[in-house]
Design an enzyme around this catalytic site. Sequence first.
Site, PDB file in Angstrom:
ATOM      1  N   GLU A 328     -42.289   0.127  29.327  1.00  0.00           N
ATOM      2  CA  GLU A 328     -43.480  -0.637  28.932  1.00  0.00           C
ATOM      3  C   GLU A 328     -43.539  -1.931  29.731  1.00  0.00           C
ATOM      4  O   GLU A 328     -42.568  -2.694  29.762  1.00  0.00           O
ATOM      5  CB  GLU A 328     -43.440  -0.981  27.441  1.00  0.00           C
ATOM      6  N   CYS A 329     -44.685  -2.192  30.351  1.00  0.00           N
ATOM      7  CA  CYS A 329     -44.952  -3.451  31.048  1.00  0.00           C
ATOM      8  C   CYS A 329     -43.842  -3.751  32.059  1.00  0.00           C
ATOM      9  O   CYS A 329     -43.770  -3.132  33.115  1.00  0.00           O
ATOM     10  CB  CYS A 329     -45.169  -4.576  30.051  1.00  0.00           C
ATOM     11  N   GLY A 330     -42.934  -4.687  31.769  1.00  0.00           N
ATOM     12  CA  GLY A 330     -41.856  -4.971  32.696  1.00  0.00           C
ATOM     13  C   GLY A 330     -41.027  -3.740  33.007  1.00  0.00           C
ATOM     14  O   GLY A 330     -40.592  -3.532  34.146  1.00  0.00           O
ATOM     15  N   TYR A 332     -42.117  -0.704  33.041  1.00  0.00           N
ATOM     16  CA  TYR A 332     -42.958   0.092  33.944  1.00  0.00           C
ATOM     17  C   TYR A 332     -42.829  -0.408  35.375  1.00  0.00           C
ATOM     18  O   TYR A 332     -42.747   0.391  36.324  1.00  0.00           O
ATOM     19  CB  TYR A 332     -44.411  -0.006  33.462  1.00  0.00           C
ATOM     20  N   THR A 429     -46.172   2.407  31.530  1.00  0.00           N
ATOM     21  CA  THR A 429     -47.503   1.814  31.440  1.00  0.00           C
ATOM     22  C   THR A 429     -47.365   0.321  31.160  1.00  0.00           C
ATOM     23  O   THR A 429     -46.353  -0.125  30.613  1.00  0.00           O
ATOM     24  CB  THR A 429     -48.314   2.476  30.311  1.00  0.00           C
TER      25      THR A 429
END
EC number: 6.3.5.9
Length: 437
Positions: A328-330, A332, A429
């Site tokens: 997730e985010c970082g 990703y 993502t």
Amino acid sequence: MTAKAIIIGAPRSGSGKTSVTIGLLRAFARRGIKVRGIKTGPDYIDPGFHAVATGTPGLNLDSWAMQPDLLHHLLTQQADGADLLLIESAMGLFDGIAVSDNRTGSAADLARLFHIPVLLVLDVSGQSQTAAAMAHGFAHYDPAVKMAAVVLNRAGSERHRTLCTDAIEKIGLPVAGCVMRDPSLTLPERHLGLVQASEHPEIDAHIERLADTMERAIDLDALLALATPIDLAEGSLDAGIAPPGQRIALAEDAAFTFLYPHLKRQWREAGAEILPFSPLADEAPDASCDICWLPGGYPELFAGQLAVASRFKASLAQFSQTKPVHGECGGYMVLGEALEDANGVTHAMTGLLSHVTSFAKRKMNLGYRQAKIAETGPFGQAGDVLRGHEFHYASVIDVGTDQPFAEIADGLGKPLGPSGGRRRLVSGTFFHAIAKA
């Protein structure tokens, strides 16, 4: 005994809600009151400060992302064994998105839903009697949201305090205290907001100073009397996100920090075992785990260190051959081919997905998101919809060749296109999942 609660709100971000909340949490805890903190909305940093101030886990309650039954369940859990809940508003008290009542994401939704009164924090710098007009507006804007009292913040002098207090009390609102202007009370910030509690070198000493200030500035007995018993109803976890595996290898260090407290608690209560490991220390995910989870954080600050974490990268690649890996985010960003840091230096990442991200080419992405999962995996079945949040400055400068993880829409349902990537058992993502739609 039913726990009491009060919401700490303000007209806008930057009014001092967090400093007031943290100081009050510690001040009440020092009195032997079993106090716990809650943050409204998707802010994943402030619950960490709440946890340090009280010694108990923080919690996010988000009326847009969480269905009412889930809100009831989580609030009941947080209230269990507590005497007092201090609920810190995100942004301004009424700020949310234009959807149906009590699903806007604002703290005001929780005030209505649970009949919780509000302590209004007013930054009175640059004004005096005008603060009463602001307080009057809050008191009458929505009859279903009760203003219990006002705390003045950043007053410049005793005369300033008196002018504001007299004007506000004249309209019928009590002033529970006044915090004088003091730059040393401000918490440090970086690009995603406050520097996290775990990174603050003297966080406990700073919280002690905040508590000392709030004890001097605010009538704690009056505030405790203004808090009201919570209006609880039976809730459920039906809209919660189930554990993505029985044994979860969770990246957890200074580069990987953003996992919502309620998710970790839900997963453990459902019987899942969470096994932390540190990519920054070049550790490998436990091979016996069913899934490896890379949460958000600040990999852009540690890109060089992650690039040479050869054991972590090799073990993650091996893990992904037979078991799911999700970022997730970082997380990703780390799953991609490369990450360009703020100085324009490109660092090789794990390469389990084919995209490239950049922190040198910054663009803020912020807002609620609805994600329709493209393929059955750790989050659920293909076509399931999750609600969550996106907040990052990094940009994708090469989208790569992977299939998208999800199709996303904003909080109002406007399509935003594909999000993230997936390749075999690896997915990622920028979207942070909070709950099922």
